[in-house]
Scaffold this motif. Structure first.
Motif, PDB file in Angstrom:
ATOM      1  N   LEU A 102       0.838  -1.194   0.000  1.00 44.67           N
ATOM      2  CA  LEU A 102       0.000   0.000   0.000  1.00 44.67           C
ATOM      3  C   LEU A 102       0.873   1.244   0.000  1.00 44.67           C
ATOM      4  CD1 LEU A 102      -2.757   1.480   0.422  1.00 44.67           C
ATOM      5  CD2 LEU A 102      -2.420   1.109   2.879  1.00 44.67           C
ATOM      6  N   HIS A 103       0.602   2.131  -0.931  1.00 43.46           N
ATOM      7  CA  HIS A 103       1.255   3.438  -0.986  1.00 43.46           C
ATOM      8  C   HIS A 103       0.165   4.482  -0.769  1.00 43.46           C
ATOM      9  CE1 HIS A 103       5.052   1.837  -2.519  1.00 43.46           C
ATOM     10  NE2 HIS A 103       4.292   0.992  -3.180  1.00 43.46           N
ATOM     11  N   HIS A 104       0.300   5.233   0.305  1.00 42.02           N
ATOM     12  CA  HIS A 104      -0.719   6.208   0.716  1.00 42.02           C
ATOM     13  C   HIS A 104      -0.177   7.621   0.471  1.00 42.02           C
ATOM     14  CE1 HIS A 104      -3.267   7.851   4.334  1.00 42.02           C
ATOM     15  NE2 HIS A 104      -3.819   8.143   3.183  1.00 42.02           N
ATOM     16  N   PHE A 105      -0.890   8.373  -0.344  1.00 41.70           N
ATOM     17  CA  PHE A 105      -0.519   9.750  -0.644  1.00 41.70           C
ATOM     18  C   PHE A 105      -1.666  10.667  -0.247  1.00 41.70           C
ATOM     19  CE2 PHE A 105       1.917   7.174  -3.537  1.00 41.70           C
ATOM     20  CZ  PHE A 105       3.163   7.772  -3.544  1.00 41.70           C
ATOM     21  N   VAL A 106      -1.319  11.826   0.281  1.00 38.66           N
ATOM     22  CA  VAL A 106      -2.303  12.868   0.544  1.00 38.66           C
ATOM     23  C   VAL A 106      -2.021  14.004  -0.424  1.00 38.66           C
ATOM     24  CG1 VAL A 106      -3.132  14.608   2.169  1.00 38.66           C
ATOM     25  CG2 VAL A 106      -2.655  12.286   2.962  1.00 38.66           C
ATOM     26  N   LEU A 107      -3.017  14.293  -1.255  1.00 40.36           N
ATOM     27  CA  LEU A 107      -2.896  15.432  -2.149  1.00 40.36           C
ATOM     28  C   LEU A 107      -3.338  16.658  -1.364  1.00 40.36           C
ATOM     29  CD1 LEU A 107      -4.214  13.986  -5.521  1.00 40.36           C
ATOM     30  CD2 LEU A 107      -1.996  13.715  -4.392  1.00 40.36           C
ATOM     31  N   HIS A 108      -2.461  17.640  -1.301  1.00 43.39           N
ATOM     32  CA  HIS A 108      -2.668  18.809  -0.455  1.00 43.39           C
ATOM     33  C   HIS A 108      -2.598  20.076  -1.302  1.00 43.39           C
ATOM     34  CE1 HIS A 108      -2.370  21.392   3.072  1.00 43.39           C
ATOM     35  NE2 HIS A 108      -1.376  22.020   2.456  1.00 43.39           N
ATOM     36  N   GLN A 137      -8.046  19.963   7.766  1.00 46.86           N
ATOM     37  CA  GLN A 137      -6.953  20.646   8.489  1.00 46.86           C
ATOM     38  C   GLN A 137      -6.685  19.954   9.822  1.00 46.86           C
ATOM     39  OE1 GLN A 137      -5.668  22.808   5.657  1.00 46.86           O
ATOM     40  NE2 GLN A 137      -4.748  23.143   7.637  1.00 46.86           N
ATOM     41  N   ASP A 138      -7.755  19.556  10.513  1.00 42.92           N
ATOM     42  CA  ASP A 138      -7.601  18.860  11.793  1.00 42.92           C
ATOM     43  C   ASP A 138      -6.923  17.498  11.621  1.00 42.92           C
ATOM     44  OD1 ASP A 138      -8.850  21.027  12.984  1.00 42.92           O
ATOM     45  OD2 ASP A 138     -10.783  20.005  13.246  1.00 42.92           O
ATOM     46  N   ALA A 139      -7.161  16.846  10.500  1.00 42.42           N
ATOM     47  CA  ALA A 139      -6.603  15.512  10.250  1.00 42.42           C
ATOM     48  C   ALA A 139      -5.177  15.569   9.706  1.00 42.42           C
ATOM     49  CB  ALA A 139      -7.496  14.750   9.269  1.00 42.42           C
ATOM     50  N   LEU A 140      -4.754  16.725   9.245  1.00 45.28           N
ATOM     51  CA  LEU A 140      -3.454  16.829   8.588  1.00 45.28           C
ATOM     52  C   LEU A 140      -2.280  16.329   9.432  1.00 45.28           C
ATOM     53  CD1 LEU A 140      -2.520  17.514   5.814  1.00 45.28           C
ATOM     54  CD2 LEU A 140      -2.317  19.909   6.499  1.00 45.28           C
ATOM     55  N   PRO A 141      -2.252  16.537  10.759  1.00 45.86           N
ATOM     56  CA  PRO A 141      -1.119  15.994  11.529  1.00 45.86           C
ATOM     57  C   PRO A 141      -0.987  14.469  11.422  1.00 45.86           C
ATOM     58  CG  PRO A 141      -2.213  17.694  12.799  1.00 45.86           C
ATOM     59  CD  PRO A 141      -3.075  17.435  11.581  1.00 45.86           C
ATOM     60  N   TRP A 142      -2.088  13.737  11.580  1.00 44.34           N
ATOM     61  CA  TRP A 142      -1.962  12.280  11.482  1.00 44.34           C
ATOM     62  C   TRP A 142      -1.773  11.852  10.034  1.00 44.34           C
ATOM     63  CZ3 TRP A 142      -4.842   8.922   8.690  1.00 44.34           C
ATOM     64  CH2 TRP A 142      -6.160   9.254   8.372  1.00 44.34           C
ATOM     65  N   LEU A 143      -2.397  12.555   9.096  1.00 47.93           N
ATOM     66  CA  LEU A 143      -2.191  12.225   7.687  1.00 47.93           C
ATOM     67  C   LEU A 143      -0.722  12.383   7.304  1.00 47.93           C
ATOM     68  CD1 LEU A 143      -5.339  13.917   6.101  1.00 47.93           C
ATOM     69  CD2 LEU A 143      -4.838  11.450   6.133  1.00 47.93           C
ATOM     70  N   SER A 144      -0.075  13.388   7.856  1.00 47.28           N
ATOM     71  CA  SER A 144       1.341  13.631   7.566  1.00 47.28           C
ATOM     72  C   SER A 144       2.229  12.501   8.085  1.00 47.28           C
ATOM     73  CB  SER A 144       1.792  14.955   8.188  1.00 47.28           C
ATOM     74  OG  SER A 144       1.087  16.026   7.614  1.00 47.28           O
ATOM     75  N   ARG A 145       1.798  11.841   9.147  1.00 52.60           N
ATOM     76  CA  ARG A 145       2.546  10.685   9.677  1.00 52.60           C
ATOM     77  C   ARG A 145       2.275   9.423   8.866  1.00 52.60           C
ATOM     78  NH1 ARG A 145       0.258  12.647  14.405  1.00 52.60           N
ATOM     79  NH2 ARG A 145      -1.143  10.856  14.512  1.00 52.60           N
ATOM     80  N   GLU A 146       1.087   9.312   8.319  1.00 52.03           N
ATOM     81  CA  GLU A 146       0.641   8.073   7.670  1.00 52.03           C
ATOM     82  C   GLU A 146       0.839   8.039   6.164  1.00 52.03           C
ATOM     83  OE1 GLU A 146      -0.829   5.156   8.804  1.00 52.03           O
ATOM     84  OE2 GLU A 146      -0.243   5.822  10.792  1.00 52.03           O
ATOM     85  N   ALA A 147       1.111   9.185   5.560  1.00 51.57           N
ATOM     86  CA  ALA A 147       1.150   9.240   4.096  1.00 51.57           C
ATOM     87  C   ALA A 147       2.236  10.188   3.630  1.00 51.57           C
ATOM     88  CB  ALA A 147      -0.213   9.706   3.568  1.00 51.57           C
ATOM     89  N   ARG A 148       2.506  10.090   2.357  1.00 56.23           N
ATOM     90  CA  ARG A 148       3.387  11.078   1.728  1.00 56.23           C
ATOM     91  C   ARG A 148       2.500  12.220   1.236  1.00 56.23           C
ATOM     92  NH1 ARG A 148       6.847   7.035  -1.993  1.00 56.23           N
ATOM     93  NH2 ARG A 148       5.264   5.546  -1.397  1.00 56.23           N
ATOM     94  N   ILE A 149       2.862  13.428   1.623  1.00 58.92           N
ATOM     95  CA  ILE A 149       2.107  14.612   1.238  1.00 58.92           C
ATOM     96  C   ILE A 149       2.640  15.106  -0.106  1.00 58.92           C
ATOM     97  CG2 ILE A 149       1.430  16.960   1.872  1.00 58.92           C
ATOM     98  CD1 ILE A 149       0.386  14.869   3.845  1.00 58.92           C
ATOM     99  N   VAL A 150       1.717  15.358  -1.031  1.00 61.22           N
ATOM    100  CA  VAL A 150       2.079  15.920  -2.331  1.00 61.22           C
ATOM    101  C   VAL A 150       1.319  17.232  -2.475  1.00 61.22           C
ATOM    102  CG1 VAL A 150       2.089  15.577  -4.825  1.00 61.22           C
ATOM    103  CG2 VAL A 150       2.385  13.603  -3.296  1.00 61.22           C
ATOM    104  N   ASP A 151       2.046  18.325  -2.533  1.00 57.93           N
ATOM    105  CA  ASP A 151       1.424  19.644  -2.645  1.00 57.93           C
ATOM    106  C   ASP A 151       0.985  19.875  -4.087  1.00 57.93           C
ATOM    107  OD1 ASP A 151       0.635  22.309  -2.619  1.00 57.93           O
ATOM    108  OD2 ASP A 151       2.271  22.915  -1.295  1.00 57.93           O
ATOM    109  N   THR A 152      -0.314  20.012  -4.276  1.00 57.76           N
ATOM    110  CA  THR A 152      -0.881  20.201  -5.613  1.00 57.76           C
ATOM    111  C   THR A 152      -1.217  21.662  -5.907  1.00 57.76           C
ATOM    112  OG1 THR A 152      -3.197  19.899  -4.952  1.00 57.76           O
ATOM    113  CG2 THR A 152      -1.925  17.903  -5.440  1.00 57.76           C
ATOM    114  N   THR A 153      -0.836  22.558  -4.988  1.00 56.29           N
ATOM    115  CA  THR A 153      -1.219  23.962  -5.132  1.00 56.29           C
ATOM    116  C   THR A 153      -0.778  24.533  -6.475  1.00 56.29           C
ATOM    117  OG1 THR A 153      -1.083  24.261  -2.738  1.00 56.29           O
ATOM    118  CG2 THR A 153      -1.067  26.262  -4.081  1.00 56.29           C
TER     119      THR A 153
END
Length: 173
Positions: A102-108, A137-153
């Motif tokens: 599993l590869h988990h990414f958060v698009l931010h 925004q509230d979930a972002l701290p745990w998401l940052s630990r669990e996934a790779r963040i990719v800034d899509t801005t």
């Protein structure tokens, strides 16, 4: 292998998913939201605001994804916002038990960009999606630990997909 794209509404999950399926050989797409839509048609389930609140949804997502991955092989790309850490842990544990990488990414994207994208999307009324920005925004701290963040801005979906494809298939040229 599963590539799970997480993030709030307007981050680019759907568009990036389509690009990933195009870029990665033997990639297929599945939308876990369809499991929730299916369950909404079942009578007798408790009323919930979000189908993710049903343990049955989480169980069926793991089972469906596991079977799809076994049937299709290759890479299975999923795009689904999961902002409750316990729900994510349950899904992740189920997929790990099934032995599926599993590869988990958060698009931010920054809040202003998200608001602009949501308000500019003619397909859905923006109010419900805008209401979820604080939960994201509230979930972002745990998401940052669990996934790779990719800034899509400032990155187009093709660039986001290319970045993710390179991360999950490093031998790709």
């Amino acid at each position: 292998m599963i590539v799970w794209l997480n993030g709030t509404f307007g981050a680019g999950k759907t568009t990036t998913s389509a690009e990933l399926v195009r870029l990665i050989p033997e990639a297929h797409f599945f939308d876990p939201e369809q499991v929730g839509i299916m369950l909404r048609h079942a009578t007798g389930l408790p009323k919930v605001e979000d189908f993710q609140d049903w343990a049955l949804w989480r169980t069926l997502v793991v089972e469906t994804v596991t079977r799809l991955a076994g049937q299709l092989g290759g890479v299975l790309v999923l795009a689904q916002t999961v902002l409750v850490e316990d729900y994510w842990q349950e899904i992740r544990a189920g997929l790990e038990t099934a032995g599926i990488p599993l590869h988990h990414f958060v698009l931010h994207a920054d809040r202003a960009t998200l608001v602009r994208r949501i308000e500019g999307d003619p397909q859905l009324p923006p109010s419900w999606r805008l209401d979820h920005l604080t939960a994201y925004q509230d979930a972002l701290p745990w998401l940052s630990r669990e996934a790779r963040i990719v800034d899509t801005t400032h990155l187009p979906p093709t660039g986001v997909a290319a970045h993710i494809a390179a991360a999950v298939t490093p031998d790709r040229t």
